[in-house]
Write a protein that holds these residues in place. Structure first.
Motif, mmCIF file in Angstrom:
data_model
loop_
_atom_site.group_PDB
_atom_site.id
_atom_site.type_symbol
_atom_site.label_atom_id
_atom_site.label_comp_id
_atom_site.label_asym_id
_atom_site.label_seq_id
_atom_site.Cartn_x
_atom_site.Cartn_y
_atom_site.Cartn_z
ATOM 1 N N ALA A 3 0.568 -1.343 -0.060
ATOM 2 C CA ALA A 3 -0.216 -0.087 0.062
ATOM 3 C C ALA A 3 0.844 1.407 0.178
ATOM 4 N N ARG A 4 1.712 1.472 0.734
ATOM 5 C CA ARG A 4 3.209 2.319 0.538
ATOM 6 C C ARG A 4 3.504 2.677 -0.615
ATOM 7 N N LEU A 5 4.056 1.585 -1.303
ATOM 8 C CA LEU A 5 4.094 1.555 -2.877
ATOM 9 C C LEU A 5 3.343 2.250 -3.308
ATOM 10 N N SER A 6 2.166 2.019 -3.314
ATOM 11 C CA SER A 6 1.200 2.677 -4.105
ATOM 12 C C SER A 6 0.343 4.324 -3.639
ATOM 13 N N ASN A 7 1.099 4.331 -2.075
ATOM 14 C CA ASN A 7 0.611 5.955 -1.507
ATOM 15 C C ASN A 7 -0.966 5.567 -1.333
ATOM 16 N N LEU A 8 -1.559 4.124 -0.576
ATOM 17 C CA LEU A 8 -2.572 4.464 0.093
ATOM 18 C C LEU A 8 -2.757 4.115 1.384
ATOM 19 N N LYS A 9 -3.277 4.753 1.399
ATOM 20 C CA LYS A 9 -3.369 4.748 3.300
ATOM 21 C C LYS A 9 -4.506 3.315 3.455
ATOM 22 N N ILE A 10 -3.878 2.407 4.665
ATOM 23 C CA ILE A 10 -4.098 1.237 4.680
ATOM 24 C C ILE A 10 -4.508 0.782 6.646
ATOM 25 N N GLU A 11 -5.945 0.858 6.901
ATOM 26 C CA GLU A 11 -5.905 1.054 8.449
ATOM 27 C C GLU A 11 -6.999 0.118 8.694
ATOM 28 N N ALA A 12 -7.446 -0.042 10.112
ATOM 29 C CA ALA A 12 -7.922 -1.367 10.384
ATOM 30 C C ALA A 12 -8.666 -0.486 11.739
ATOM 31 N N GLN A 13 -9.928 -0.508 11.865
ATOM 32 C CA GLN A 13 -10.483 0.336 12.347
ATOM 33 C C GLN A 13 -11.976 -1.143 13.161
ATOM 34 N N ILE A 14 -10.997 -1.175 14.616
ATOM 35 C CA ILE A 14 -11.214 -2.527 15.812
ATOM 36 C C ILE A 14 -12.481 -1.427 16.292
ATOM 37 N N PRO A 15 -13.184 -1.702 17.176
ATOM 38 C CA PRO A 15 -14.373 -1.476 18.371
ATOM 39 C C PRO A 15 -13.128 -2.044 19.622
ATOM 40 N N PRO A 16 -13.592 -1.164 20.825
ATOM 41 C CA PRO A 16 -12.778 -1.346 21.561
ATOM 42 C C PRO A 16 -13.771 -2.721 22.036
ATOM 43 N N ASP A 17 -15.346 -2.884 22.286
ATOM 44 C CA ASP A 17 -15.801 -4.159 22.609
ATOM 45 C C ASP A 17 -15.539 -5.619 22.167
ATOM 46 N N LEU A 18 -14.661 -5.391 20.516
ATOM 47 C CA LEU A 18 -14.868 -6.214 20.187
ATOM 48 C C LEU A 18 -14.042 -8.057 20.994
ATOM 49 N N PRO A 19 -15.114 -8.920 21.242
ATOM 50 C CA PRO A 19 -14.526 -9.770 22.087
ATOM 51 C C PRO A 19 -12.769 -10.388 22.151
ATOM 52 N N PRO A 20 -12.373 -10.135 23.159
ATOM 53 C CA PRO A 20 -10.688 -10.971 22.201
ATOM 54 C C PRO A 20 -10.801 -11.925 22.104
ATOM 55 N N PHE A 21 -10.861 -13.200 22.441
ATOM 56 C CA PHE A 21 -10.903 -14.686 21.815
ATOM 57 C C PHE A 21 -12.303 -14.891 21.363
ATOM 58 N N SER A 27 -9.029 -4.907 -3.457
ATOM 59 C CA SER A 27 -9.628 -3.312 -2.324
ATOM 60 C C SER A 27 -7.590 -2.315 -3.536
ATOM 61 N N VAL A 28 -6.554 -2.866 -2.480
ATOM 62 C CA VAL A 28 -5.344 -2.758 -3.184
ATOM 63 C C VAL A 28 -5.431 -3.144 -4.235
ATOM 64 N N LYS A 29 -5.443 -3.722 -5.194
ATOM 65 C CA LYS A 29 -5.108 -3.915 -6.815
ATOM 66 C C LYS A 29 -5.978 -3.280 -7.165
ATOM 67 N N PHE A 30 -7.141 -2.509 -7.058
ATOM 68 C CA PHE A 30 -7.984 -2.021 -7.447
ATOM 69 C C PHE A 30 -8.668 -0.452 -6.962
ATOM 70 N N THR A 31 -7.507 0.505 -6.339
ATOM 71 C CA THR A 31 -7.329 1.102 -5.813
ATOM 72 C C THR A 31 -5.887 1.791 -5.787
ATOM 73 N N SER A 32 -5.809 3.152 -7.452
ATOM 74 C CA SER A 32 -5.002 3.414 -7.022
ATOM 75 C C SER A 32 -4.688 5.291 -6.358
ATOM 76 N N SER A 33 -5.881 5.127 -5.416
ATOM 77 C CA SER A 33 -5.404 6.146 -5.051
ATOM 78 C C SER A 33 -6.311 6.362 -3.343
ATOM 79 N N GLY A 34 -5.691 6.946 -2.473
ATOM 80 C CA GLY A 34 -6.693 6.884 -1.362
ATOM 81 C C GLY A 34 -6.252 6.174 -0.412
ATOM 82 N N SER A 35 -7.795 5.772 0.152
ATOM 83 C CA SER A 35 -7.041 4.682 1.014
ATOM 84 C C SER A 35 -8.160 3.084 1.336
ATOM 85 N N VAL A 36 -7.628 2.268 2.360
ATOM 86 C CA VAL A 36 -8.452 0.752 1.950
ATOM 87 C C VAL A 36 -8.574 0.599 3.663
ATOM 88 N N THR A 37 -9.899 0.296 4.346
ATOM 89 C CA THR A 37 -10.135 0.156 5.668
ATOM 90 C C THR A 37 -10.611 -1.306 5.835
#
Length: 478
Positions: A334-352, A371-381
């Motif tokens: 993603a960095r090579l393609s200048n993309l922002k990739i992130e994970a949005q994980i809520p705090p109440d998600l079961p640990p296991f 998503s990374v392959k078909f996105t040339s700019s922007g972000s993947v979440t």
């Protein structure tokens, strides 16, 4: 002659005879003149009176019985399904003789019954099904035209013969009524096989005693032929599928071994002193080998899913760690393609949770990779949330969402997106590569894990893939 006139004549005759008898008795001189003849005449007159009275009584009794017969004839109703009805005529018509009137009505009834019988016989004769009746000992009492044509015999030759449907039968669970049964019969004649399905019904007399059976035979040869052809086709398809699976297993093994060698030596060669052009060639070899290895793995996964050979594991794992590992895996690309990739994980998600982390990771890698392959700019979440399924919070649904700001998918292509070897277009395959198996595998894995997958997309604005999997909540880490 009317009944009243007949009564008047009888009474008049009786009175006349009685008057004549009284006249003879009262004249004493006539007894002396006639002698023994006097007594003969007197007895004859008395006999005539008794004869007239006896005839009158007999006539009244006969008329009562005829009248009762007429009432009974009027009360006879044909079957409600009959197209004919008999309209009763009044019996007490003063202008006509009762006996003649009753005879005329019985004649009309007989003609109507003949028409009804002819009508039903015509219906039976026009049937393509075989219809017959036979006695409890199996002797035929009636056969229709279709029965005669089927056995190539005259009706007179078949009557009295044994019902052939009793020779070979296989009962079917067609009815719970013991008075109506059905079975199939296979008939082989002149090298030709014919199948008949018989429905047999009991015929009982007014005293509820079994008198005979009625059988209707329907030709089911075409259905049996279709069933056999379908069975043969199913066997052939299953055999071909097994052969395909064995072929893929053998070929994948034979191809994977040299490909692993090629990739291994390419890695070794890449660590040596190479100029820029040589290093580019080595990297091309690595990418081609990895693509071929991925294709082999996808084909094997598809085959295993179709054959039902995939067994899901049930081990505790951390959904948070699974998502973070996938995001970390694609971060360099993603960095090579200048993309922002992130994970949005809520705090109440079961640990296991308890499930198959390997198959879940495979789904995430396919979706995030696309998503990374078909996105040339922007972000993947990548986001996730847990939805409890019961009040005790022992089972839950993990709902994942992989969204991007890529090229998007046209609405008319979404329906076929999850089919094997399906891609948005030919230009997509040439530009971005791929085999079109990834999303099909994701869909089937989601279904195996008790969930589903869907997509929301706007061409030019990006796509959002949402999938769910069922799992149990783990009390603690493994």
């Amino acid at each position: 002659m009317g009944q009243k006139r007949k009564l008047v004549m009888v009474y008049g005759l009786v009175f006349s005879l009685i008057a004549a008898l009284a006249t003879i008795i009262l004249q004493d001189d006539l007894r002396e003149k006639l002698g023994d003849t006097y007594y003969v005449i007197g007895l004859s007159i008395i006999g005539c009176v008794l004869l007239v009275l006896t005839g009158y009584v007999w006539d009244r009794a006969l008329w009562s019985r005829i009248k009762a017969l007429g009432v009974k004839a009027d009360s006879i109703k044909l079957n409600s399904d009959s197209p004919f009805e008999i309209s009763p005529q009044p019996l007490t018509d003063p202008d006509q003789d009762e006996i003649i009137g009753l005879a005329q009505r019985i004649e009309r009834m007989a003609r109507s019954m003949q028409r009804v019988d002819a009508n039903y016989r015509g219906i039976v004769e026009d049937q393509f099904d075989l219809i017959c009746r036979y006695l409890p000992d199996g002797r035929l009492t009636f056969v229709n035209g279709a029965y005669c044509r089927f056995y190539h015999a005259k009706r007179s030759d078949l009557i009295g013969q044994q019902f052939t449907g009793l020779a070979s039968s296989s009962p079917l669970p067609w009815t719970d009524n013991p008075a109506i049964q059905t079975y199939e019969q296979e008939i082989i004649a002149k090298g030709k096989i014919t199948w008949l399905q018989w429905a047999v019904r009991e015929i009982r007399d007014p005293d509820n005693k079994l008198s005979e059976y009625q059988a209707v035979g329907h030709d089911i040869t075409a259905r049996k032929t279709s069933e056999n052809a379908l069975h043969d086709a199913k066997e052939a398809a299953e055999s071909a599928n097994r052969a395909k699976g064995e072929f893929l297993a053998i070929v994948s093994h034979e191809i994977r071994t040299p490909i692993s060698g090629v990739l291994g030596f390419a890695d070794i060669l890449n660590e040596t002193s190479l100029n820029a052009e040589q290093r580019e060639y080595v990297q091309l070899i690595q990418k081609s080998g990895e693509a071929l290895l991925l294709l082999i793995n996808d084909l094997l996964d598809i085959e295993k899913i179709e054959a039902g050979k995939i067994e899901l594991e049930s081990e505790p794992f951390s959904p948070r760690r699974c998502i973070e590992e996938v995001v970390d895996f694609f971060s360099p690309k993603a960095r090579l393609s200048n993309l922002k990739i992130e994970a949005q994980i809520p705090p109440d998600l079961p640990p296991f949770v308890i499930g198959d982390i390997y198959r879940l990771r495979q789904i995430l890698i396919n979706l995030v990779g696309n998503s990374v392959k078909f996105t040339s700019s922007g972000s993947v979440t990548v986001s996730v949330e847990a939805v409890p399924l019961d009040s005790h919070a022992q089972n839950a649904v993990l709902r994942f969402c992989v969204s991007d700001t890529g090229v998007g998918i046209p609405p008319e292509k979404i329906a076929a997106l999850f089919k094997p070897f399906s891609q948005v277009g030919a230009s997509t395959s040439r530009t971005y590569g791929g085999t079109g198996l990834g999303l099909s595998i994701c869909k089937r894995l989601c279904e195996l894990m008790g969930g589903n997958i869907s997509v929301e997309s706007t061409p030019g604005a990006g796509s959002k893939f949402i999938f769910t999997v069922r799992c149990k909540l783990a009390p603690r880490a493994a």
